[in-house]
Design a protein around this motif. Structure first.
Motif, PDB file in Angstrom:
ATOM      1  N   SER A 105       0.822  -1.208   0.000  1.00  0.00           N
ATOM      2  CA  SER A 105       0.000   0.000   0.000  1.00  0.00           C
ATOM      3  C   SER A 105       0.855   1.256   0.000  1.00  0.00           C
ATOM      4  N   ILE A 106       0.419   2.224  -0.812  1.00  0.00           N
ATOM      5  CA  ILE A 106       1.052   3.538  -0.864  1.00  0.00           C
ATOM      6  C   ILE A 106      -0.022   4.559  -0.547  1.00  0.00           C
ATOM      7  N   GLN A 107       0.235   5.367   0.473  1.00  0.00           N
ATOM      8  CA  GLN A 107      -0.716   6.419   0.832  1.00  0.00           C
ATOM      9  C   GLN A 107      -0.273   7.718   0.190  1.00  0.00           C
ATOM     10  N   ARG A 108      -1.168   8.315  -0.576  1.00  0.00           N
ATOM     11  CA  ARG A 108      -0.894   9.585  -1.253  1.00  0.00           C
ATOM     12  C   ARG A 108      -1.369  10.699  -0.335  1.00  0.00           C
ATOM     13  N   ILE A 109      -0.460  11.627  -0.014  1.00  0.00           N
ATOM     14  CA  ILE A 109      -0.844  12.758   0.827  1.00  0.00           C
ATOM     15  C   ILE A 109      -0.527  14.063   0.103  1.00  0.00           C
ATOM     16  N   PHE A 110      -1.443  15.007   0.231  1.00  0.00           N
ATOM     17  CA  PHE A 110      -1.300  16.320  -0.382  1.00  0.00           C
ATOM     18  C   PHE A 110      -0.891  17.312   0.698  1.00  0.00           C
ATOM     19  N   ILE A 111       0.222  17.982   0.491  1.00  0.00           N
ATOM     20  CA  ILE A 111       0.725  18.947   1.464  1.00  0.00           C
ATOM     21  C   ILE A 111       0.485  20.348   0.899  1.00  0.00           C
ATOM     22  N   ILE A 112      -0.521  21.018   1.450  1.00  0.00           N
ATOM     23  CA  ILE A 112      -0.833  22.369   0.986  1.00  0.00           C
ATOM     24  C   ILE A 112      -0.572  23.429   2.052  1.00  0.00           C
ATOM     25  N   ASP A 113      -0.445  22.986   3.299  1.00  0.00           N
ATOM     26  CA  ASP A 113      -0.161  23.912   4.392  1.00  0.00           C
ATOM     27  C   ASP A 113       0.342  23.114   5.588  1.00  0.00           C
ATOM     28  N   SER A 114       0.653  23.802   6.688  1.00  0.00           N
ATOM     29  CA  SER A 114       1.217  23.117   7.853  1.00  0.00           C
ATOM     30  C   SER A 114       0.214  22.142   8.479  1.00  0.00           C
ATOM     31  N   PHE A 115      -1.085  22.444   8.407  1.00  0.00           N
ATOM     32  CA  PHE A 115      -2.092  21.534   8.952  1.00  0.00           C
ATOM     33  C   PHE A 115      -2.130  20.218   8.171  1.00  0.00           C
ATOM     34  N   SER A 116      -2.098  20.316   6.834  1.00  0.00           N
ATOM     35  CA  SER A 116      -2.132  19.085   6.027  1.00  0.00           C
ATOM     36  C   SER A 116      -0.856  18.273   6.229  1.00  0.00           C
ATOM     37  N   LEU A 117       0.250  18.936   6.488  1.00  0.00           N
ATOM     38  CA  LEU A 117       1.495  18.223   6.792  1.00  0.00           C
ATOM     39  C   LEU A 117       1.337  17.440   8.095  1.00  0.00           C
ATOM     40  N   LYS A 118       0.828  18.106   9.136  1.00  0.00           N
ATOM     41  CA  LYS A 118       0.658  17.471  10.440  1.00  0.00           C
ATOM     42  C   LYS A 118      -0.341  16.317  10.373  1.00  0.00           C
ATOM     43  N   SER A 119      -1.486  16.532   9.741  1.00  0.00           N
ATOM     44  CA  SER A 119      -2.492  15.465   9.671  1.00  0.00           C
ATOM     45  C   SER A 119      -2.027  14.325   8.763  1.00  0.00           C
ATOM     46  N   GLY A 120      -1.284  14.635   7.708  1.00  0.00           N
ATOM     47  CA  GLY A 120      -0.744  13.591   6.832  1.00  0.00           C
ATOM     48  C   GLY A 120       0.212  12.686   7.587  1.00  0.00           C
ATOM     49  N   ILE A 121       1.112  13.274   8.371  1.00  0.00           N
ATOM     50  CA  ILE A 121       2.061  12.482   9.160  1.00  0.00           C
ATOM     51  C   ILE A 121       1.316  11.644  10.193  1.00  0.00           C
ATOM     52  N   LYS A 122       0.287  12.221  10.832  1.00  0.00           N
ATOM     53  CA  LYS A 122      -0.511  11.480  11.816  1.00  0.00           C
ATOM     54  C   LYS A 122      -1.171  10.265  11.169  1.00  0.00           C
ATOM     55  N   ASN A 123      -1.795  10.452  10.007  1.00  0.00           N
ATOM     56  CA  ASN A 123      -2.460   9.341   9.307  1.00  0.00           C
ATOM     57  C   ASN A 123      -1.468   8.254   8.907  1.00  0.00           C
ATOM     58  N   VAL A 124      -0.308   8.654   8.440  1.00  0.00           N
ATOM     59  CA  VAL A 124       0.711   7.683   8.031  1.00  0.00           C
ATOM     60  C   VAL A 124       1.173   6.872   9.238  1.00  0.00           C
ATOM     61  N   LYS A 125       1.404   7.542  10.354  1.00  0.00           N
ATOM     62  CA  LYS A 125       1.852   6.829  11.559  1.00  0.00           C
ATOM     63  C   LYS A 125       0.788   5.872  12.081  1.00  0.00           C
ATOM     64  N   GLU A 126      -0.480   6.235  11.926  1.00  0.00           N
ATOM     65  CA  GLU A 126      -1.562   5.368  12.401  1.00  0.00           C
ATOM     66  C   GLU A 126      -1.735   4.140  11.509  1.00  0.00           C
ATOM     67  N   GLN A 127      -1.643   4.296  10.205  1.00  0.00           N
ATOM     68  CA  GLN A 127      -1.927   3.189   9.281  1.00  0.00           C
ATOM     69  C   GLN A 127      -0.680   2.447   8.815  1.00  0.00           C
ATOM     70  N   MET A 128       0.468   3.090   8.857  1.00  0.00           N
ATOM     71  CA  MET A 128       1.747   2.506   8.433  1.00  0.00           C
ATOM     72  C   MET A 128       1.683   1.840   7.056  1.00  0.00           C
ATOM     73  N   PRO A 129       1.437   2.635   6.006  1.00  0.00           N
ATOM     74  CA  PRO A 129       1.499   2.070   4.657  1.00  0.00           C
ATOM     75  C   PRO A 129       2.936   1.648   4.348  1.00  0.00           C
ATOM     76  N   ASP A 130       3.118   0.946   3.251  1.00  0.00           N
ATOM     77  CA  ASP A 130       4.458   0.509   2.872  1.00  0.00           C
ATOM     78  C   ASP A 130       5.300   1.674   2.363  1.00  0.00           C
ATOM     79  N   ALA A 131       4.634   2.699   1.823  1.00  0.00           N
ATOM     80  CA  ALA A 131       5.308   3.912   1.344  1.00  0.00           C
ATOM     81  C   ALA A 131       4.269   5.022   1.292  1.00  0.00           C
TER      82      ALA A 131
END
Length: 187
Positions: A105-131
């Motif tokens: 699994s690859i999780q695609r995250i869109f970084i448009i501001d500091s909030f999306s960066l923070k929530s993207g990292i949180k989601n990745v840490k919770e689900q732990m995709p392969d990339a």
């Protein structure tokens, strides 16, 4: 089977295909990893089979498939019928389902501001995709920041249009880049 990181290291340019013309072109290219960004319930199997016949590692972007829901059964259908190497998605729940089914699994995250960066990292840490695929890929400063925090392979995607973009992303910590620019598929 090689590990995902090794595959990315050996093949740092990923072909992102959006139509049948791209499909034909990628089969003739040096690109070994293909992100399928189009298709539907009727043609996905044939798209994936053609790519696999040409010895490509196939990742299906589940969110872009017509007639297939992004839920457990939809991903199970993709695995059974199209048998890709893995999926790409923006949805954390799809990462969980892919893992349950044994798909990469690859999780695609869109970084448009500091909030999306923070929530993207949180989601990745919770689900732990392969990339993860960070969009837009030309945000090389962000790539280094994310790579330090999540400790999984980072793919840069979106707006990658020149060899310089590829080199810059890789030098900032991305393990690979995905691009729909067929001129870059043969780097």
């Amino acid at each position: 089977m090689k590990g995902l990181e090794e595959i990315f290291i050996e093949n740092p340019v990923i072909a992102a295909i959006r139509n049948d013309e791209d499909l034909e072109n990628v089969c003739e290219s040096k690109a070994k990893i293909v992100f399928v960004l189009y298709g539907n319930i009727l043609n996905l199997k044939s798209i994936c089979n053609k790519l696999k016949e040409n010895r490509k590692f196939v990742f299906v972007h589940i969110d872009m498939m017509e007639g297939i829901r992004g839920d457990f059964l939809g991903i199970q259908f993709i695995k059974k019928e199209a048998s890709p190497f893995g999926i790409i998605t923006t949805k954390p729940s799809n990462i969980k389902y892919a893992k349950q089914l044994g798909l990469c699994s690859i999780q695609r995250i869109f970084i448009i501001d500091s909030f999306s960066l923070k929530s993207g990292i949180k989601n990745v840490k919770e689900q732990m995709p392969d990339a993860i695929e960070v969009m837009p890929g030309i945000a090389s400063k962000i790539i280094a920041s994310i790579e330090d925090k999540v400790n999984i392979p980072v793919i840069a995607g979106g707006l990658i249009s020149t060899k310089k973009d590829v080199v810059e992303c890789l030098s900032m910590g991305a393990m690979a880049v995905s691009t729909s620019n067929l001129e870059l598929w043969n780097l």
